[in-house]
Write an enzyme that holds these catalytic residues in place. Structure first.
Site, PDB file in Angstrom:
ATOM      1  N   THR A  94       0.787  -1.234   0.000  1.00  0.00           N
ATOM      2  CA  THR A  94       0.000   0.000   0.000  1.00  0.00           C
ATOM      3  C   THR A  94       0.822   1.289   0.000  1.00  0.00           C
ATOM      4  OG1 THR A  94      -1.793  -1.155   1.080  1.00  0.00           O
ATOM      5  CG2 THR A  94      -1.796   1.240   1.261  1.00  0.00           C
TER       6      THR A  94
ATOM      7  N   HIS B 125      -2.767  -1.871  -5.702  1.00  0.00           N
ATOM      8  CA  HIS B 125      -2.268  -3.243  -5.940  1.00  0.00           C
ATOM      9  C   HIS B 125      -3.484  -4.160  -5.992  1.00  0.00           C
ATOM     10  CE1 HIS B 125      -3.368  -3.899  -1.803  1.00  0.00           C
ATOM     11  NE2 HIS B 125      -2.682  -2.824  -1.478  1.00  0.00           N
TER      12      HIS B 125
HETATM   13 ZN   LIG Z   1      -3.225  -1.333  -0.330  1.00  0.00          ZN
END
Ligand SMILES: [Zn+2]
Length: 479
Positions: free
Chosen positions: A139, A306
């Site tokens: 992240t 992602h």
């Molecule tokens: Zn993430």
């Protein structure tokens, strides 16, 4: 499967797999042909892979050709298809809203009816097979690459948590000290040019930079309990300001569906619900902008950081089996990062670990490979920072590393793996005056987004890892 040599080098690449499968199908049909020898097989396989690549290239070219011809045909008929940027109707300057839906794996948009996301896709430009995250597919590194155009070693956020090897200071996702956050994020670039930016959450947005002081009212401090609706409504409310006071760049962040993905994996109905809810938020935003007559004038980017892959028990590798003590480990999984004490040679440890992993004595050992960071594949762009620990492990998709067997029995989801895995891909959807309607572009890495935004806003960006010519290949030129 585990000992199948065909799967070890090629399994990373979905294309190679397809080529192998089509080879087997073809050879079973051509009965009159002599049985292929091993050498012929290898030749055929490489020919097929080459053909496959050529087909991909041909398809991409055909795409460009088709868009060009359909646009040309459109102009000669009554329906005019624009080939240049549409002019603004209400706003006086370009505005970009950058939205992130955390862990929105490419393909989630087909899990359920998502009319609002599809409205953006159908009337905008999207990455046909998704947006490629940077490695590690985590992240914080990815969000910060999106807004700086830099690979993690260059922007400094090399993991969600890490230790500075010189000072011993620890970085976590709550660290806002400027020393960690290198590079120039979009909100700073915008502010540097005397324009207004607003951040409704984004990793790094609260960090004070030379040209960004995180202004109150326009730089919201992270609080995950604020309802998504409130976030959307605040962004919409900026459009009630006098036109010249509307921020030209805004961010908006949702923790879902990453949150659910970790708990239940990518294929659970809970994900479908989370995706439907994100679609509702996009609908809420569109409606608010339409009500103010600015929807067609605003550039909306919807991206993720992602993807997500299912992880279940029995796909585990234990470091105790390799005699690696826990206090050497900076992060376990899916990014294995090891920092041994100075009296140990990292090269020797790498050699020892790899021989253990390949010995057949370590459970699932073949699904982990460790590297000195400088020996990692160059395409990962993950070596050029003192912050990256000397030893990095690459795991096969869906596998996890733990210190020891704790007999846990759980199934969930994870990300952080090699960015070549299709499961790690996320979405790129853009809608606005400079985006062709219904256009699909080939997948690209998220470091390209920075230049797209600065190009739309017509501000000079900081040097970065994106290509200078990329915006020309995606944006409609001005008339
Ligand atoms: Zn993430």
């Amino acid at each position: 499967m585990e000992s199948d040599p065909l799967h070890s080098p090629a399994h990373h690449h979905p294309n190679s797999k397809t080529a192998l499968l089509s080879f087997h199908t073809d050879s079973s049909i051509t009965t009159s042909a002599a049985k292929p020898t091993f050498q012929n097989k290898v030749l055929l396989i490489s020919l097929l892979s080459t053909t496959f690549t050529a087909v991909i290239a041909a398809v991409s070219f055909a795409f460009l050709f088709l868009s060009a011809t359909s646009a040309a045909a459109g102009e000669s008929k009554t329906i005019k298809i624009t080939t240049t940027a549409r002019s603004l109707t209400k706003l006086t300057h370009p505005i970009v809203i950058l939205i992130s839906s955390d862990g929105f794996r490419f393909g989630y948009q087909f899990k359920a009816p998502t009319p609002n996301i599809h409205r953006l896709i159908n009337n905008g430009t999207s990455a046909e097979l998704g947006l490629i995250p940077v490695f590690p597919t985590l992240t914080f590194p990815n969000h910060y690459s999106i807004v700086t155009g830099l690979y993690p070693p260059h922007h400094g956020i090399i993991n969600n948590y890490f230790v500075d090897p010189i000072t011993g200071d620890k970085f976590s996702m709550a660290s806002h000290e400027p020393k960690w956050w290198l590079g120039e994020p979009l909100w700073e670039t915008v502010a540097k040019h005397g324009k207004k930016a607003a951040t409704y959450f984004w990793p790094g947005s609260e960090v004070i930079k030379p040209d960004w002081d995180c202004p109150s009212n326009y730089c919201i401090h992270y609080n995950g309990s604020i309802p998504f609706e409130e976030r959307v409504d605040t962004v919409i409310s900026y459009f009630d300001l006098p036109i010249n006071e509307i921020p030209v760049f805004m961010t908006l962040y949702f923790e879902d569906p990453d949150h659910q993905g970790h708990q239940v994996g990518p294929d659970d109905p809970e994900i479908t619900q989370a995706v439907i809810n994100i679609d509702k938020m996009i609908g809420r935003l569109i409606k608010g902008l339409e009500k103010r007559g600015v929807f067609e004038d605003v550039n909306i980017f919807m991206v993720g950081d992602h993807g997500m892959v299912g992880t279940c028990d029995k796909k585990l590798i234990f470091l105790d089996d390799l005699e690696i003590p826990s206090n050497w480990v900076q992060s376990y999984t899916p990014l294995l990062a090891i920092s041994p004490p100075p009296e140990f040679s990292p090269a020797e440890i790498v050699a020892k670990m790899n021989s253990g992993l390949q010995s057949g004595k370590v459970v699932n050992g073949k699904h982990l490979k460790v590297y000195l960071k400088e020996d990692l594949p160059k395409r990962l762009h993950y070596s050029d920072s003192y912050r990256i620990p000397p030893i990095i492990g690459l795991l096969d998709e869906g596998y996890k590393v733990e210190q020891k067997d704790s007999n846990k029995n759980e199934c969930g989801g994870a990300h952080g793996y090699d960015n070549e895995y299709f499961s790690m891909r996320t979405i790129f959807i853009a809608h606005g005056p400079q985006f062709a309607k219904g256009r699909k572009v080939p997948s690209f890495e998220n470091v390209q987004i920075y230049n797209l935004v600065t190009s739309i806003l017509d501000v000079e960006g900081a040097p970065n890892n994106g290509s200078v010519s990329f915006p020309n290949s995606v944006l409609l030129p001005h008339a």
